[in-house]
Structure formats: structure tokens, C-alpha cells
Design a protein around this motif. Structure first.
Motif, short mmCIF file in Angstrom:
data_model
loop_
_atom_site.label_atom_id
_atom_site.label_comp_id
_atom_site.label_asym_id
_atom_site.label_seq_id
_atom_site.Cartn_x
_atom_site.Cartn_y
_atom_site.Cartn_z
N SER A 6 2.62 1.41 -3.96
CA SER A 6 1.75 1.63 -5.12
C SER A 6 0.59 2.54 -4.75
O SER A 6 -0.13 2.30 -3.78
CB SER A 6 1.21 0.27 -5.59
OG SER A 6 -0.04 0.42 -6.23
N GLN A 7 0.42 3.56 -5.55
CA GLN A 7 -0.67 4.52 -5.33
C GLN A 7 -2.04 3.82 -5.46
O GLN A 7 -2.96 4.07 -4.70
CB GLN A 7 -0.52 5.66 -6.36
CG GLN A 7 -1.59 6.73 -6.29
CD GLN A 7 -1.63 7.44 -4.93
OE1 GLN A 7 -0.62 7.50 -4.22
NE2 GLN A 7 -2.80 7.92 -4.56
N LYS A 8 -2.13 2.91 -6.44
CA LYS A 8 -3.41 2.22 -6.65
C LYS A 8 -3.78 1.36 -5.45
O LYS A 8 -4.93 1.31 -5.04
CB LYS A 8 -3.31 1.31 -7.89
CG LYS A 8 -3.87 1.96 -9.12
CD LYS A 8 -3.85 1.02 -10.30
CE LYS A 8 -3.93 1.87 -11.55
NZ LYS A 8 -3.59 1.14 -12.76
N HIS A 63 0.83 -1.22 0.00
CA HIS A 63 0.00 0.00 0.00
C HIS A 63 0.86 1.26 0.00
O HIS A 63 0.36 2.34 -0.29
CB HIS A 63 -0.95 0.01 1.21
CG HIS A 63 -0.27 0.29 2.51
ND1 HIS A 63 0.56 -0.62 3.12
CD2 HIS A 63 -0.28 1.38 3.30
CE1 HIS A 63 1.03 -0.09 4.24
NE2 HIS A 63 0.53 1.12 4.37
N ASN A 100 -2.67 1.83 -2.50
CA ASN A 100 -2.94 2.76 -1.40
C ASN A 100 -4.40 3.17 -1.40
O ASN A 100 -5.06 3.22 -0.36
CB ASN A 100 -2.02 3.98 -1.52
CG ASN A 100 -2.17 4.88 -0.33
OD1 ASN A 100 -3.06 5.72 -0.27
ND2 ASN A 100 -1.33 4.68 0.67
N GLN A 101 -4.90 3.44 -2.59
CA GLN A 101 -6.33 3.81 -2.68
C GLN A 101 -7.21 2.65 -2.25
O GLN A 101 -8.21 2.83 -1.55
CB GLN A 101 -6.67 4.21 -4.11
CG GLN A 101 -6.07 5.56 -4.47
CD GLN A 101 -6.58 6.02 -5.83
OE1 GLN A 101 -6.49 5.26 -6.79
NE2 GLN A 101 -7.08 7.22 -5.89
#
Ligand code: 6CS
Ligand code: FE
Length: 308
Positions: A103-105, A100, A107-108
Motif C-alpha cells: 500500500s502506497q499510503k 508497507h 509506505n508513506q
């Protein structure tokens, strides 16, 4: 070795194995802290120690997340990092920890209301991320995860005080009977299996590839399986399994050609933050057991979309 009698869940001492009744609630605050799950779903979770929610994420969302974890698992900048754990006996990526943060994705995803509110409801409080990881389980090469209770490890090696944490596994590929799906023992979360064998230093370097300490004895496993059976989670990509930190679980090797990729997020209650590990053990690195940031997660206002 001196043993503190105040530890309700003593494990890996010089004593033999033992079965200890759970002393903590499974669902906190009567399941009223949020309203993501119905009363019936909360009851099922309370009884079984897990719940499967199907069709939580759309095909587009799953595709975008699967592309992302595939990309991470072949990106040299990622695979050379400590967070990338390799399969025993090969260089294939088994898990990527702290995914998390890498990676930004993801994390979202970790802040998606569809996950967070379930965790808040069950744990009866705000939550933060104790651990996250992608498990790749590649076709042919992905090795098993032997039976274990996550809490047993988190209590001994990370100093997690109580059973007030849960994992959620977001299925990024279909999990079928052939590609090593997660297996859970219903009802096992109500008993703590105290394990034999003292923990060697830097145990994580070995255990995340193949666990040898914190392994329950065969008799206790047999008892739990005879009491509650074994359920394997076969479900479509986009489904999510939430399971209690003390539910006995594992999965077999993947000798099928189909990868089994899942992203795990471990949510812990902000009232259950980590103490020092047991027995003077050195704390595991932050990428395995977060002890540097216990800030409550803010659910995303606009959940992830395929374009994000
Ligand atoms: O040691 C740990 O924290 C990890 N090990 C296993 C086998 N499952 C949970 C957790 O990710
Ligand atoms: Fe586990």
C-alpha cells in the motif's frame, strides 16, 4: 545438537528455560542521534521498554489509513496472498504482512518523520524496515497474541544479532479495555527469557496464527509481571506505542463488537542486519523478515496528508 557458546541469547535448544540478563543497550548513542523525544521520554523508554505518544496522527490521517487497511483486508487480490494471515479457525484476516510494500499510503506512513526520527533516536543510527503488518483484530473473531518477546523469534528464526530494533504500533481505532489492547510488562526488556522446545520447520505458517514455540514458561512470566506489573495500552486512534524488541507483550482475544486495527512497523538499526537463522533453520520468507533490502529509510519531506 551442537550449541555455539558465543550466542548471548540462546533459546529453543534442548535445555530448559532460563532467564538471561540483557547484554545490549536499550537506548543507543545516549539518545542523541535525533531529537524527536525529550530527555524524560527517552528515560521512560529506557526504564520501561516502551513509550506511548498520544495524538500523533490527526483524525483525517487515521481515517484515511483505516479505510486503506479495511480495503486491503477485503480485497481478494490481497487476501489470497501469502502475506494475509487468517485467524485460527476462521477465514477472517488476522494480519497483513509487508503492508508497507502493498500500500502506497502505508509506505508513506512507514517513512513518516514522526515515526522514523523516534526510531533513529532510540536506536542511535539509521534504520530500515525489518517487518511491517496490519493487525485487524476484528470484533468477536480476533484471537489473542500470547505473551512473547519479538526478539526471541527474530533472533532464532531470522538471525537478528542484537537487541537493536523496535516496533511501533500506530493505533487506527481506539484501543479500549474491551477490544484486546496491547499489554506490556514494564522492565521486562532487561531480561531475555530463553524458551523451551525446538523450532519445527516452516514454523511461521502456524505461529503467526497461534504461537506454540518461542513461548515463555509461566514461572518466568510470573516473575516479570511481579517485578514490573502489566500495563495495557488503552488510547485513542492516532496514538503510537514504541516498544523495544525484547519487551514482553501480548493481547487478549477481542470478544467486543469493536475492531482493534493497528499498523505495526518494525525498525531495525542498519548495524543490526540479519545473519542466517539459528540451528540451520530455513530463513522465513522476506515478507515476514526482510533480508533483501537493508537500505536506510529516507524520512518523507512532506508527511502524509489525508488527501495523499
Ligand atoms: O513472528 C513474528 O515475527 C511475529 N510474531 C509475533 C507474535 N509478534 C511479532 C512478529 O510480528
Ligand atoms: Fe509481538
Amino acid at each position: 545438537m551442537s550449541i555455539s557458546m558465543s550466542d548471548l541469547y540462546e533459546s529453543r535448544t534442548d535445555r530448559g528455560s532460563a532467564i538471561i540478563a540483557r547484554q545490549d543497550p536499550v537506548v543507543y548513542e545516549g539518545g542523541t542521534y535525533a531529537d524527536a523525544l525529550s530527555t524524560e521520554q527517552v528515560c521512560d523508554y529506557n526504564r520501561d521498554g516502551f513509550i506511548l505518544l498520544e495524538n500523533v496522527f490527526s483524525e483525517e490521517e487515521v481515517e484515511s489509513l483505516l479505510d486503506e487497511v479495511k480495503r486491503l483486508s477485503v480485497d481478494g487480490d490481497i487476501t489470497k496472498r501469502e502475506e494475509a494471515i487468517k485467524e485460527p479457525g476462521s477465514d477472517a484476516v488476522r494480519s497483513i504482512f509487508r503492508v508497507h510494500a502493498l500500500s502506497q499510503k502505508v509506505n508513506q506512513l512507514s517513512r513518516d518523520p514522526r515515526l522514523i526520527h523516534v526510531a533513529r533516536q532510540i536506536l542511535g543510527s539509521e534504520v530500515y524496515i525489518h517487518q511491517s503488518r496490519a493487525n485487524m483484530k476484528p470484533g468477536f473473531k480476533g484471537k489473542e497474541f500470547y505473551w512473547h518477546s519479538d526478539f526471541e523469534t527474530w533472533h532464532v528464526e531470522d538471525g537478528m544479532p542484537s537487541m537493536r530494533a523496535l516496533s511501533c504500533s500506530v493505533l487506527l481505532t481506539d484501543n479500549n479495555e474491551c477490544n484486546g489492547p496491547l499489554m506490556l510488562m514494564p522492565g521486562s526488556h532487561l531480561q531475555f527469557i530463553s524458551c523451551q522446545g525446538q523450532t519445527p520447520d516452516e514454523h511461521y505458517k502456524q505461529s503467526l496464527r497461534k504461537q506454540e514455540y518461542g513461548v515463555p514458561d509461566p514461572l518466568s512470566l510470573q516473575l516479570l509481571a511481579e517485578q514490573g506489573g502489566i500495563r495495557s495500552v488503552t488510547a485513542k486512534a492516532g496514538s503510537v506505542v514504541f516498544f523495544d524488541c525484547n519487551t514482553m507483550h501480548g493481547s487478549a482475544s477481542n470478544i467486543s463488537p469493536w475492531p482493534r486495527a493497528n499498523v505495526f512497523m518494525v525498525y531495525n538499526s542498519v548495524h543490526n542486519t540479519l545473519n542466517p537463522p539459528k540451528y540451520g533453520l530455513t530463513p522465513r520468507p522476506d515478507y515476514i523478515a526482510n533480508r533483501s533490502d537493508f537500505t536506510a529509510l529516507e524520512p518523507l519531506e512532506t508527511p502524509m496528508t489525508a488527501e495523499a
